[in-house]
Design a protein around this motif. Structure first.
Motif, PDB file in Angstrom:
ATOM      1  N   GLY A  18       0.816  -1.216   0.000  1.00 58.42           N
ATOM      2  CA  GLY A  18       0.000   0.000   0.000  1.00 58.42           C
ATOM      3  C   GLY A  18       0.845   1.260   0.000  1.00 58.42           C
ATOM      4  N   ILE A  19       0.159   2.374  -0.006  1.00 58.70           N
ATOM      5  CA  ILE A  19       0.809   3.684   0.032  1.00 58.70           C
ATOM      6  C   ILE A  19       1.185   4.017   1.476  1.00 58.70           C
ATOM      7  N   TRP A  20       2.362   4.566   1.637  1.00 58.35           N
ATOM      8  CA  TRP A  20       2.813   5.037   2.947  1.00 58.35           C
ATOM      9  C   TRP A  20       2.297   6.454   3.121  1.00 58.35           C
ATOM     10  N   GLU A  21       1.485   6.671   4.138  1.00 57.78           N
ATOM     11  CA  GLU A  21       0.966   8.006   4.429  1.00 57.78           C
ATOM     12  C   GLU A  21       1.764   8.602   5.573  1.00 57.78           C
ATOM     13  N   LEU A  22       2.450   9.699   5.267  1.00 59.49           N
ATOM     14  CA  LEU A  22       3.351  10.334   6.229  1.00 59.49           C
ATOM     15  C   LEU A  22       2.939  11.783   6.437  1.00 59.49           C
ATOM     16  N   ARG A  23       2.974  12.227   7.685  1.00 58.93           N
ATOM     17  CA  ARG A  23       2.716  13.634   8.019  1.00 58.93           C
ATOM     18  C   ARG A  23       3.949  14.186   8.695  1.00 58.93           C
ATOM     19  N   LEU A  24       4.403  15.318   8.177  1.00 64.26           N
ATOM     20  CA  LEU A  24       5.552  15.987   8.770  1.00 64.26           C
ATOM     21  C   LEU A  24       5.063  17.293   9.376  1.00 64.26           C
ATOM     22  N   TYR A  25       5.141  17.380  10.697  1.00 70.32           N
ATOM     23  CA  TYR A  25       4.731  18.594  11.409  1.00 70.32           C
ATOM     24  C   TYR A  25       5.932  19.506  11.570  1.00 70.32           C
ATOM     25  N   VAL A  26       5.775  20.757  11.129  1.00 68.32           N
ATOM     26  CA  VAL A  26       6.837  21.752  11.208  1.00 68.32           C
ATOM     27  C   VAL A  26       6.263  23.056  11.754  1.00 68.32           C
ATOM     28  N   ALA A  27       7.141  24.015  12.036  1.00 66.51           N
ATOM     29  CA  ALA A  27       6.707  25.355  12.449  1.00 66.51           C
ATOM     30  C   ALA A  27       7.439  26.352  11.565  1.00 66.51           C
ATOM     31  N   GLY A  28       6.856  26.649  10.425  1.00 66.15           N
ATOM     32  CA  GLY A  28       7.492  27.563   9.488  1.00 66.15           C
ATOM     33  C   GLY A  28       8.566  26.853   8.677  1.00 66.15           C
ATOM     34  N   GLN A  29       9.270  27.638   7.892  1.00 65.18           N
ATOM     35  CA  GLN A  29      10.316  27.067   7.042  1.00 65.18           C
ATOM     36  C   GLN A  29      11.694  27.316   7.649  1.00 65.18           C
ATOM     37  N   THR A  30      11.900  26.742   8.804  1.00 62.88           N
ATOM     38  CA  THR A  30      13.180  26.856   9.486  1.00 62.88           C
ATOM     39  C   THR A  30      14.182  25.905   8.833  1.00 62.88           C
ATOM     40  N   PRO A  31      15.466  26.127   9.048  1.00 62.12           N
ATOM     41  CA  PRO A  31      16.466  25.193   8.495  1.00 62.12           C
ATOM     42  C   PRO A  31      16.211  23.742   8.918  1.00 62.12           C
ATOM     43  N   VAL A  48      10.825   3.487  -0.703  1.00 61.95           N
ATOM     44  CA  VAL A  48       9.440   3.209  -1.116  1.00 61.95           C
ATOM     45  C   VAL A  48       9.058   4.102  -2.310  1.00 61.95           C
ATOM     46  N   PRO A  49       9.863   4.074  -3.375  1.00 59.93           N
ATOM     47  CA  PRO A  49       9.622   4.978  -4.501  1.00 59.93           C
ATOM     48  C   PRO A  49       8.230   4.792  -5.105  1.00 59.93           C
ATOM     49  N   GLY A  50       7.538   5.922  -5.268  1.00 60.22           N
ATOM     50  CA  GLY A  50       6.213   5.893  -5.870  1.00 60.22           C
ATOM     51  C   GLY A  50       5.119   5.355  -4.974  1.00 60.22           C
ATOM     52  N   LYS A  51       5.455   5.008  -3.731  1.00 61.18           N
ATOM     53  CA  LYS A  51       4.470   4.415  -2.819  1.00 61.18           C
ATOM     54  C   LYS A  51       4.326   5.220  -1.537  1.00 61.18           C
ATOM     55  N   TYR A  52       4.467   6.531  -1.634  1.00 60.14           N
ATOM     56  CA  TYR A  52       4.369   7.342  -0.430  1.00 60.14           C
ATOM     57  C   TYR A  52       3.655   8.657  -0.721  1.00 60.14           C
ATOM     58  N   LYS A  53       3.073   9.189   0.344  1.00 60.56           N
ATOM     59  CA  LYS A  53       2.428  10.502   0.283  1.00 60.56           C
ATOM     60  C   LYS A  53       2.885  11.264   1.517  1.00 60.56           C
ATOM     61  N   ILE A  54       3.471  12.448   1.300  1.00 62.49           N
ATOM     62  CA  ILE A  54       3.937  13.279   2.412  1.00 62.49           C
ATOM     63  C   ILE A  54       3.014  14.481   2.531  1.00 62.49           C
ATOM     64  N   GLU A  55       2.451  14.660   3.705  1.00 63.51           N
ATOM     65  CA  GLU A  55       1.637  15.835   4.006  1.00 63.51           C
ATOM     66  C   GLU A  55       2.421  16.677   5.008  1.00 63.51           C
ATOM     67  N   VAL A  56       2.735  17.896   4.633  1.00 67.74           N
ATOM     68  CA  VAL A  56       3.464  18.795   5.534  1.00 67.74           C
ATOM     69  C   VAL A  56       2.451  19.699   6.218  1.00 67.74           C
ATOM     70  N   ILE A  57       2.467  19.700   7.536  1.00 72.12           N
ATOM     71  CA  ILE A  57       1.543  20.519   8.322  1.00 72.12           C
ATOM     72  C   ILE A  57       2.347  21.571   9.070  1.00 72.12           C
ATOM     73  N   ASP A  58       2.107  22.825   8.724  1.00 72.55           N
ATOM     74  CA  ASP A  58       2.789  23.950   9.359  1.00 72.55           C
ATOM     75  C   ASP A  58       1.958  24.390  10.557  1.00 72.55           C
ATOM     76  N   LEU A  59       2.477  24.151  11.734  1.00 71.52           N
ATOM     77  CA  LEU A  59       1.727  24.466  12.959  1.00 71.52           C
ATOM     78  C   LEU A  59       1.659  25.964  13.240  1.00 71.52           C
ATOM     79  N   LEU A  60       2.462  26.773  12.543  1.00 70.74           N
ATOM     80  CA  LEU A  60       2.303  28.224  12.675  1.00 70.74           C
ATOM     81  C   LEU A  60       1.003  28.669  12.003  1.00 70.74           C
ATOM     82  N   LYS A  61       0.613  27.957  10.942  1.00 66.73           N
ATOM     83  CA  LYS A  61      -0.620  28.279  10.220  1.00 66.73           C
ATOM     84  C   LYS A  61      -1.825  27.551  10.787  1.00 66.73           C
ATOM     85  N   ASN A  62      -1.633  26.327  11.271  1.00 66.18           N
ATOM     86  CA  ASN A  62      -2.732  25.498  11.782  1.00 66.18           C
ATOM     87  C   ASN A  62      -2.359  24.848  13.117  1.00 66.18           C
TER      88      ASN A  62
END
Length: 107
Positions: A18-31, A48-62
């Protein structure tokens, strides 16, 4: 301690079709946030080439989105699928630690 060959590592990564569902929580575009995304993308393309989805969640915005996955530090990576849910803190620069945390390899 059991050692794995490259073939073993690939078979572990390929065990989930299946597809790997990944969420990356960040706070802005820091280094550190940018490094975490770059490191994650590199790992996914390699393991896992072609088998992943990355969702970036910026906690400064949400900031309210931190509660759902119980995020207390950033950057934090959450593997939603395949289950079980796993969390990894930091910029993901330690590739081996990240692969073990994502359950892509066993040590």
């Amino acid at each position: 301690m059991k050692s794995h060959s490259k073939k073993d590592k690939k078979s572990i990564a390929g065990a989930n079709n299946g597809i790997w569902e990944l969420r990356l929580y960040v706070a802005g575009q820091t280094p550190k946030s940018l490094a975490a995304f770059s490191n994650l993308k590199k790992i996914c393309e390699e393991h896992v080439p072609g088998k992943y989805k990355i969702e970036v969640i910026d906690l400064l915005k949400n900031p309210q989105l931190a509660k759902g996955d119980q995020i207390f530090a950033i950057p934090t990576l959450v593997r939603k699928l395949p289950e079980p849910v796993r969390k990894i803190l930091g910029d993901l620069s330690n590739t081996e630690r990240t692969l073990v945390g994502l359950d892509l390899i066993n040590l």
